[in-house]
Motif scaffolding. Structure first.
Motif, PDB file in Angstrom:
ATOM      1  N   LYS A 115       0.862  -1.560   0.142  1.00 40.42           N
ATOM      2  CA  LYS A 115       0.111   0.307  -0.271  1.00 40.42           C
ATOM      3  C   LYS A 115       0.972   0.962   0.074  1.00 40.42           C
ATOM      4  O   LYS A 115       2.383   1.108   0.415  1.00 40.42           O
ATOM      5  CB  LYS A 115      -0.576   0.182   1.566  1.00 40.42           C
ATOM      6  N   THR A 116       0.286   2.714   0.163  1.00 43.23           N
ATOM      7  CA  THR A 116       0.894   3.565  -0.274  1.00 43.23           C
ATOM      8  C   THR A 116       0.665   4.237   0.766  1.00 43.23           C
ATOM      9  O   THR A 116       0.331   4.000   1.304  1.00 43.23           O
ATOM     10  CB  THR A 116       0.401   4.005  -1.391  1.00 43.23           C
ATOM     11  N   SER A 117       1.939   5.630   1.174  1.00 41.00           N
ATOM     12  CA  SER A 117       1.629   5.929   2.177  1.00 41.00           C
ATOM     13  C   SER A 117       0.285   6.919   2.493  1.00 41.00           C
ATOM     14  O   SER A 117      -0.073   7.139   3.502  1.00 41.00           O
ATOM     15  CB  SER A 117       2.407   7.376   2.247  1.00 41.00           C
ATOM     16  N   LEU A 118      -0.888   6.762   1.448  1.00 42.98           N
ATOM     17  CA  LEU A 118      -1.847   6.916   1.487  1.00 42.98           C
ATOM     18  C   LEU A 118      -2.826   6.394   2.315  1.00 42.98           C
ATOM     19  O   LEU A 118      -3.669   6.372   2.813  1.00 42.98           O
ATOM     20  CB  LEU A 118      -2.586   8.216   0.174  1.00 42.98           C
ATOM     21  N   GLY A 119      -2.682   5.184   2.193  1.00 41.16           N
ATOM     22  CA  GLY A 119      -3.556   4.158   2.649  1.00 41.16           C
ATOM     23  C   GLY A 119      -3.888   3.042   1.215  1.00 41.16           C
ATOM     24  O   GLY A 119      -4.662   2.369   1.709  1.00 41.16           O
ATOM     25  N   ASP A 120      -3.434   3.368   0.335  1.00 38.95           N
ATOM     26  CA  ASP A 120      -4.492   3.061  -1.294  1.00 38.95           C
ATOM     27  C   ASP A 120      -3.743   1.477  -1.794  1.00 38.95           C
ATOM     28  O   ASP A 120      -2.456   2.063  -1.725  1.00 38.95           O
ATOM     29  CB  ASP A 120      -4.742   3.310  -2.115  1.00 38.95           C
ATOM     30  N   VAL A 121      -3.814   0.604  -1.924  1.00 40.17           N
ATOM     31  CA  VAL A 121      -3.558  -0.511  -2.303  1.00 40.17           C
ATOM     32  C   VAL A 121      -2.786   0.087  -3.709  1.00 40.17           C
ATOM     33  O   VAL A 121      -3.056   0.889  -5.098  1.00 40.17           O
ATOM     34  CB  VAL A 121      -4.823  -1.655  -3.009  1.00 40.17           C
ATOM     35  N   ILE A 122      -1.824  -0.718  -4.307  1.00 43.31           N
ATOM     36  CA  ILE A 122      -0.415  -0.090  -5.454  1.00 43.31           C
ATOM     37  C   ILE A 122      -1.203  -1.677  -6.476  1.00 43.31           C
ATOM     38  O   ILE A 122      -0.926  -2.253  -6.643  1.00 43.31           O
ATOM     39  CB  ILE A 122       0.722  -0.434  -5.148  1.00 43.31           C
ATOM     40  N   ASN A 123      -1.432  -1.257  -7.553  1.00 41.42           N
ATOM     41  CA  ASN A 123      -2.076  -1.765  -8.952  1.00 41.42           C
ATOM     42  C   ASN A 123      -1.214  -1.870  -9.883  1.00 41.42           C
ATOM     43  O   ASN A 123      -0.869  -1.036 -10.237  1.00 41.42           O
ATOM     44  CB  ASN A 123      -3.524  -1.449  -9.226  1.00 41.42           C
ATOM     45  N   VAL A 124      -0.603  -3.233 -10.430  1.00 36.37           N
ATOM     46  CA  VAL A 124       0.016  -3.256 -11.832  1.00 36.37           C
ATOM     47  C   VAL A 124      -0.549  -3.716 -12.434  1.00 36.37           C
ATOM     48  O   VAL A 124      -1.096  -4.338 -12.579  1.00 36.37           O
ATOM     49  CB  VAL A 124       0.821  -4.194 -11.494  1.00 36.37           C
ATOM     50  N   VAL A 125      -0.685  -2.604 -13.574  1.00 32.10           N
ATOM     51  CA  VAL A 125      -1.503  -2.982 -14.952  1.00 32.10           C
ATOM     52  C   VAL A 125      -0.878  -3.687 -16.348  1.00 32.10           C
ATOM     53  O   VAL A 125       0.085  -2.230 -16.384  1.00 32.10           O
ATOM     54  CB  VAL A 125      -2.480  -2.306 -15.062  1.00 32.10           C
ATOM     55  N   GLY A 126      -1.152  -4.715 -16.927  1.00 31.74           N
ATOM     56  CA  GLY A 126      -0.019  -4.350 -17.951  1.00 31.74           C
ATOM     57  C   GLY A 126      -0.755  -3.628 -19.305  1.00 31.74           C
ATOM     58  O   GLY A 126      -1.823  -4.506 -19.962  1.00 31.74           O
ATOM     59  N   LEU A 127      -0.026  -3.205 -20.504  1.00 32.06           N
ATOM     60  CA  LEU A 127      -1.050  -2.950 -21.059  1.00 32.06           C
ATOM     61  C   LEU A 127       0.469  -3.362 -22.401  1.00 32.06           C
ATOM     62  O   LEU A 127       1.169  -3.383 -22.213  1.00 32.06           O
ATOM     63  CB  LEU A 127      -0.536  -1.200 -21.611  1.00 32.06           C
ATOM     64  N   GLU A 128      -0.296  -4.286 -23.425  1.00 30.82           N
ATOM     65  CA  GLU A 128       0.577  -4.318 -24.969  1.00 30.82           C
ATOM     66  C   GLU A 128       1.253  -3.322 -25.491  1.00 30.82           C
ATOM     67  O   GLU A 128       1.196  -2.063 -25.504  1.00 30.82           O
ATOM     68  CB  GLU A 128      -0.844  -5.320 -26.246  1.00 30.82           C
ATOM     69  N   LYS A 129       2.669  -3.407 -26.111  1.00 25.50           N
ATOM     70  CA  LYS A 129       3.058  -2.402 -26.849  1.00 25.50           C
ATOM     71  C   LYS A 129       1.711  -2.218 -28.101  1.00 25.50           C
ATOM     72  O   LYS A 129       1.840  -2.885 -29.042  1.00 25.50           O
ATOM     73  CB  LYS A 129       4.499  -2.825 -27.198  1.00 25.50           C
ATOM     74  N   PRO A 130       1.486  -0.553 -28.472  1.00 24.31           N
ATOM     75  CA  PRO A 130       1.151  -0.696 -29.824  1.00 24.31           C
ATOM     76  C   PRO A 130       2.124  -0.783 -30.744  1.00 24.31           C
ATOM     77  O   PRO A 130       3.239  -1.087 -30.598  1.00 24.31           O
ATOM     78  CB  PRO A 130       1.020   0.791 -30.052  1.00 24.31           C
ATOM     79  N   ASP A 131       1.621  -0.984 -31.705  1.00 30.08           N
ATOM     80  CA  ASP A 131       1.742  -1.467 -32.743  1.00 30.08           C
ATOM     81  C   ASP A 131       2.193  -0.140 -33.616  1.00 30.08           C
ATOM     82  O   ASP A 131       1.686   1.139 -33.546  1.00 30.08           O
ATOM     83  CB  ASP A 131       0.841  -2.060 -34.082  1.00 30.08           C
ATOM     84  N   GLY A 132       3.685  -0.473 -34.076  1.00 28.12           N
ATOM     85  CA  GLY A 132       3.797   0.618 -34.965  1.00 28.12           C
ATOM     86  C   GLY A 132       5.012   1.971 -34.000  1.00 28.12           C
ATOM     87  O   GLY A 132       5.016   2.584 -34.925  1.00 28.12           O
ATOM     88  N   VAL A 133       5.247   1.547 -33.143  1.00 30.50           N
ATOM     89  CA  VAL A 133       5.956   1.971 -32.232  1.00 30.50           C
ATOM     90  C   VAL A 133       7.749   2.413 -33.018  1.00 30.50           C
ATOM     91  O   VAL A 133       7.699   1.396 -33.178  1.00 30.50           O
ATOM     92  CB  VAL A 133       6.219   1.751 -30.530  1.00 30.50           C
ATOM     93  N   VAL A 134       8.513   3.427 -33.254  1.00 30.52           N
ATOM     94  CA  VAL A 134       9.869   3.567 -33.405  1.00 30.52           C
ATOM     95  C   VAL A 134      10.515   3.660 -32.683  1.00 30.52           C
ATOM     96  O   VAL A 134      10.256   4.442 -31.435  1.00 30.52           O
ATOM     97  CB  VAL A 134       9.564   4.701 -34.322  1.00 30.52           C
ATOM     98  N   THR A 135      11.655   2.864 -32.868  1.00 28.45           N
ATOM     99  CA  THR A 135      12.624   3.173 -32.041  1.00 28.45           C
ATOM    100  C   THR A 135      13.519   4.643 -32.687  1.00 28.45           C
ATOM    101  O   THR A 135      13.981   4.597 -33.288  1.00 28.45           O
ATOM    102  CB  THR A 135      13.758   1.819 -31.739  1.00 28.45           C
ATOM    103  N   ASN A 136      13.504   4.859 -31.547  1.00 28.74           N
ATOM    104  CA  ASN A 136      14.700   5.634 -31.606  1.00 28.74           C
ATOM    105  C   ASN A 136      16.338   5.614 -31.571  1.00 28.74           C
ATOM    106  O   ASN A 136      17.071   5.299 -29.863  1.00 28.74           O
ATOM    107  CB  ASN A 136      14.291   6.830 -29.871  1.00 28.74           C
TER     108      ASN A 136
END
Length: 460
Positions: A306-327
């Motif tokens: 939990k954070t210092s404010l008392g709420d739960v830390i959530n971890v959400v996974g998202l896929e890499k969008p198609d077409g992202v260019v490597t810098n």
């Protein structure tokens, strides 16, 4: 995500000035790349479209240079473009494969949490989310899009950039935070760029005045202890602002971060870095973009926490969008040089004339950022250096501190602005300094880091 089809193959080195027209159907995207030496003009002639969540006005020409980006539409549109374009293509997406659609749904969740905080049904502040993932997966684009949606919904989120490699508003080498209460600049340059550097000239979009702390290295793990010190100072200032600002508190935080893989020799340092940011900013939502391994590691790390404010830390996974260019390094260096040039001379629409002034050696105090010493908590003093020709073409922050203050106070002070060292005459003991405004306070010290690197010649 999968791409059902491509409406148009990439076109390289399109330098034709002939105006071209492209039609986009719902959820399609038009992706384009423009070099820093060229420009491309685009306008929407019908329908509705946006760049990273900020809507383009109908029949208004937008000029892009040094940009890798996309224009998206949820309802369909027709656009025209002319000028030099290194690469452009239409990508045919569906609601299921569209990153914009996914990000909009994520925004609806955040919007509900913000309204709950605003209406007093939540004991905590608004959502404090942090975008995490490897390099070149679209983290800055996601953060920028969620910021644009929040502003459009009437909220004023505080946006934090903890990646020193790419600056948000000011120059690279810094950690920054800014309140976004108005629309973002559609024509901002770079990849995942925000709104250009703050300038003193007129602009269509109200400039954002960021809170800036100087780190002075390219990578967060180059000097982890110094990085954590600077991040803590920034977090303290942001937390104080949120506690006092009735508009910022329910809107919460959106934090962009350096690229991490959490693997190899640097993995433990990167995990320490992520944990430090989560703790200092009381992050309660981690959006992991483009890496299942990073998602798994962070879910294990923060399970039940939990954070210092008392709420739960959530971890959400998202896929890499198609077409992202490597810098690639060459592109990042070009973006860095473009940001430095814009800071002193403005952009294509706002031309500035940075004054040059001669300063005596005795009127200037320059300190070098201390060299890394691992993860030790031992305090390291700044190294005062004498002006020399080796400083020519370096850009340095002017620290908002007095030169007779302690080294710790100077090192952790906010950045007052930046100056460019045009020339150093050792015989005459004079330094030619380029600044955004004349009359630099000689009592304010300068810091020399290793990032941003030397500009080849800003005044040549």
């Amino acid at each position: 995500m999968s791409i059902p089809g491509l409406g148009q193959l990439p076109i390289k080195a399109n330098t034709s000035t002939v105006r071209q027209t492209t039609t986009l159907y719902p959820y399609w995207e038009w992706r384009f790349e423009v070099s820093h030496s060229d420009s491309l003009s685009v306008r929407i002639t019908s329908g509705i479209a946006d760049r990273d969540g900020t809507e383009l006005a109908l029949n208004k020409w937008y000029r892009f240079t040094g940009t890798r980006s996309k224009i998206s539409t949820a309802r369909g549109c027709t656009l025209e473009f002319e000028g030099a374009c290194d690469r452009q293509r239409v990508v045919e997406l569906t609601p299921e494969s569209s990153a914009s659609n996914l990000y909009m749904n994520l925004h609806f969740l955040l919007d509900r949490l913000r309204h709950e905080a605003r209406n007093g049904r939540s004991l905590a502040t608004g959502p404090r989310l942090m975008v995490v993932g490897p390099d070149s997966v679209g983290k800055s684009t996601l953060a920028r899009t969620l910021t644009a949606y929040a502003v459009k919904a009437g909220f004023q989120p505080i946006v934090v950039n903890t990646s020193p490699r790419e600056g948000m508003l000011p120059l690279p080498g810094t950690l920054t935070a800014a309140t976004f209460a108005t629309m973002m600049n559609i024509e901002s340059e770079g990849t995942g760029a925000w709104a250009g550097t703050p300038t003193s000239g007129p602009a269509e979009v109200q400039p954002k005045l960021p809170l800036v702390f100087f780190y002075g290295h390219e990578h967060a793990t180059d000097d982890l202890q110094l990085y954590k010190d600077v991040a803590s100072r920034l977090a303290g200032a942001v937390t104080s602002r949120m506690s006092e600002d009735k508009d910022a508190k329910p809107a919460g935080l959106i934090i962009d971060t350096p690229g991490v893989s959490l693997e190899g020799d640097a993995g433990s340092k990167e995990l320490d870095l992520v944990q430090h940011i989560v703790e200092e900013f009381s992050v309660n939502m981690l959006l992991v973009l483009g890496s299942q391994s990073v998602e798994d590691t962070l879910k294990k790390k923060f399970h039940g926490e939990k954070t210092s404010l008392g709420d739960v830390i959530n971890v959400v996974g998202l896929e890499k969008p198609d077409g992202v260019v490597t810098n690639d390094p060459a592109w990042l260096l070009a973006c860095q040089h473009a940001a430095i040039k814009e800071y002193f001379y403005g952009d294509s629409k706002t031309s500035l004339s940075a004054p040059k002034q001669m300063v005596d050696f005795d009127a200037v105090t320059i300190f070098r950022v201390p060299e890394p010493t691992g993860t030790s908590n031992e305090y390291r003093t700044l190294e005062r250096i004498e002006p020399s020709p080796a400083l020519t073409h370096w850009t340095m922050p002017v620290m908002d501190a007095k030169m007779n203050e302690s080294h710790e106070a100077i090192r952790t002070a906010t950045v007052h602005g930046f100056v460019y060292i045009a020339d150093v005459n050792k015989d005459r003991r004079k330094i030619s300094v380029l600044g955004p405004a004349s009359g630099r306070d000689p009592q304010k010290p300068l810091l020399l880091g290793s990032w941003p690197e030397q500009y080849i010649n800003l005044v040549g």
